[in-house]
Design a protein around this motif. Structure first.
Motif, PDB file in Angstrom:
ATOM      1  N   PRO A 149       0.804  -1.230   0.000  1.00 29.77           N
ATOM      2  CA  PRO A 149       0.000   0.000   0.000  1.00 29.77           C
ATOM      3  C   PRO A 149       0.838   1.283   0.000  1.00 29.77           C
ATOM      4  O   PRO A 149       0.381   2.320  -0.453  1.00 29.77           O
ATOM      5  CB  PRO A 149      -0.815  -0.094   1.293  1.00 29.77           C
ATOM      6  CG  PRO A 149      -0.836  -1.545   1.624  1.00 29.77           C
ATOM      7  CD  PRO A 149       0.457  -2.106   1.102  1.00 29.77           C
ATOM      8  N   ALA A 150       2.064   1.222   0.480  1.00 31.47           N
ATOM      9  CA  ALA A 150       2.934   2.405   0.483  1.00 31.47           C
ATOM     10  C   ALA A 150       3.366   2.780  -0.927  1.00 31.47           C
ATOM     11  O   ALA A 150       3.862   3.882  -1.155  1.00 31.47           O
ATOM     12  CB  ALA A 150       4.156   2.159   1.358  1.00 31.47           C
ATOM     13  N   GLY A 151       3.153   1.896  -1.888  1.00 33.38           N
ATOM     14  CA  GLY A 151       3.511   2.178  -3.266  1.00 33.38           C
ATOM     15  C   GLY A 151       2.693   3.278  -3.899  1.00 33.38           C
ATOM     16  O   GLY A 151       3.076   3.820  -4.936  1.00 33.38           O
ATOM     17  N   ILE A 152       1.581   3.627  -3.267  1.00 33.38           N
ATOM     18  CA  ILE A 152       0.747   4.704  -3.805  1.00 33.38           C
ATOM     19  C   ILE A 152       1.523   6.012  -3.863  1.00 33.38           C
ATOM     20  O   ILE A 152       1.291   6.833  -4.752  1.00 33.38           O
ATOM     21  CB  ILE A 152      -0.564   4.854  -2.990  1.00 33.38           C
ATOM     22  CG1 ILE A 152      -1.556   5.793  -3.670  1.00 33.38           C
ATOM     23  CG2 ILE A 152      -0.290   5.370  -1.592  1.00 33.38           C
ATOM     24  CD1 ILE A 152      -2.120   5.254  -4.941  1.00 33.38           C
ATOM     25  N   TRP A 153       2.478   6.194  -2.963  1.00 30.84           N
ATOM     26  CA  TRP A 153       3.268   7.432  -2.978  1.00 30.84           C
ATOM     27  C   TRP A 153       4.154   7.505  -4.217  1.00 30.84           C
ATOM     28  O   TRP A 153       4.311   8.560  -4.811  1.00 30.84           O
ATOM     29  CB  TRP A 153       4.097   7.573  -1.701  1.00 30.84           C
ATOM     30  CG  TRP A 153       3.230   7.770  -0.508  1.00 30.84           C
ATOM     31  CD1 TRP A 153       2.990   6.868   0.490  1.00 30.84           C
ATOM     32  CD2 TRP A 153       2.427   8.904  -0.213  1.00 30.84           C
ATOM     33  NE1 TRP A 153       2.101   7.393   1.381  1.00 30.84           N
ATOM     34  CE2 TRP A 153       1.742   8.647   0.983  1.00 30.84           C
ATOM     35  CE3 TRP A 153       2.225  10.131  -0.847  1.00 30.84           C
ATOM     36  CZ2 TRP A 153       0.868   9.553   1.566  1.00 30.84           C
ATOM     37  CZ3 TRP A 153       1.359  11.040  -0.260  1.00 30.84           C
ATOM     38  CH2 TRP A 153       0.699  10.756   0.916  1.00 30.84           C
ATOM     39  N   SER A 154       4.708   6.375  -4.623  1.00 29.68           N
ATOM     40  CA  SER A 154       5.517   6.353  -5.849  1.00 29.68           C
ATOM     41  C   SER A 154       4.657   6.659  -7.063  1.00 29.68           C
ATOM     42  O   SER A 154       5.067   7.399  -7.955  1.00 29.68           O
ATOM     43  CB  SER A 154       6.175   4.990  -6.035  1.00 29.68           C
ATOM     44  OG  SER A 154       7.138   4.776  -5.054  1.00 29.68           O
ATOM     45  N   VAL A 155       3.463   6.092  -7.091  1.00 31.24           N
ATOM     46  CA  VAL A 155       2.559   6.340  -8.219  1.00 31.24           C
ATOM     47  C   VAL A 155       2.117   7.796  -8.230  1.00 31.24           C
ATOM     48  O   VAL A 155       2.029   8.420  -9.294  1.00 31.24           O
ATOM     49  CB  VAL A 155       1.359   5.375  -8.164  1.00 31.24           C
ATOM     50  CG1 VAL A 155       0.348   5.690  -9.246  1.00 31.24           C
ATOM     51  CG2 VAL A 155       1.831   3.936  -8.278  1.00 31.24           C
ATOM     52  N   LEU A 156       1.855   8.371  -7.062  1.00 30.33           N
ATOM     53  CA  LEU A 156       1.460   9.787  -7.004  1.00 30.33           C
ATOM     54  C   LEU A 156       2.593  10.701  -7.460  1.00 30.33           C
ATOM     55  O   LEU A 156       2.348  11.696  -8.156  1.00 30.33           O
ATOM     56  CB  LEU A 156       1.001  10.152  -5.596  1.00 30.33           C
ATOM     57  CG  LEU A 156      -0.343   9.563  -5.179  1.00 30.33           C
ATOM     58  CD1 LEU A 156      -0.636   9.900  -3.720  1.00 30.33           C
ATOM     59  CD2 LEU A 156      -1.452  10.055  -6.080  1.00 30.33           C
ATOM     60  N   VAL A 157       3.827  10.375  -7.095  1.00 29.94           N
ATOM     61  CA  VAL A 157       4.977  11.156  -7.568  1.00 29.94           C
ATOM     62  C   VAL A 157       5.071  11.064  -9.079  1.00 29.94           C
ATOM     63  O   VAL A 157       5.277  12.058  -9.775  1.00 29.94           O
ATOM     64  CB  VAL A 157       6.289  10.675  -6.898  1.00 29.94           C
ATOM     65  CG1 VAL A 157       7.508  11.244  -7.591  1.00 29.94           C
ATOM     66  CG2 VAL A 157       6.292  11.029  -5.422  1.00 29.94           C
TER      67      VAL A 157
END
Length: 69
Positions: free
Chosen positions: A52-60
């Motif tokens: 779930p922390a991967g959402i930050w990479s996708v948002l970047v």
């Protein structure tokens, strides 16, 4: 216990955002005319490794696309 981003988390987020960028640039031409990109693989890899922390990479990645990079 502090919540938020550490330098290690920010670095990992940036590295996986770069993976998303690089995989979206690689395209394989198909006979029908619509190229196949490795973008789906890159995003699946981010989700598998980071969860779930991967959402930050996708948002970047999305933000960099929105600003035109």
């Amino acid at each position: 216990m502090r919540h938020g981003f550490s330098v290690q988390k920010m670095t990992i987020t940036a590295m996986f955002a770069v993976i998303a960028i690089l995989t979206s640039l690689i395209s394989i031409p198909m006979p029908g005319g619509v190229p196949l990109t490795l973008q789906t693989f890159g995003l699946a890899l981010i989700g598998y490794v980071l969860g779930p922390a991967g959402i930050w990479s996708v948002l970047v990645w999305l933000f960099l696309g929105l600003v035109g990079l």
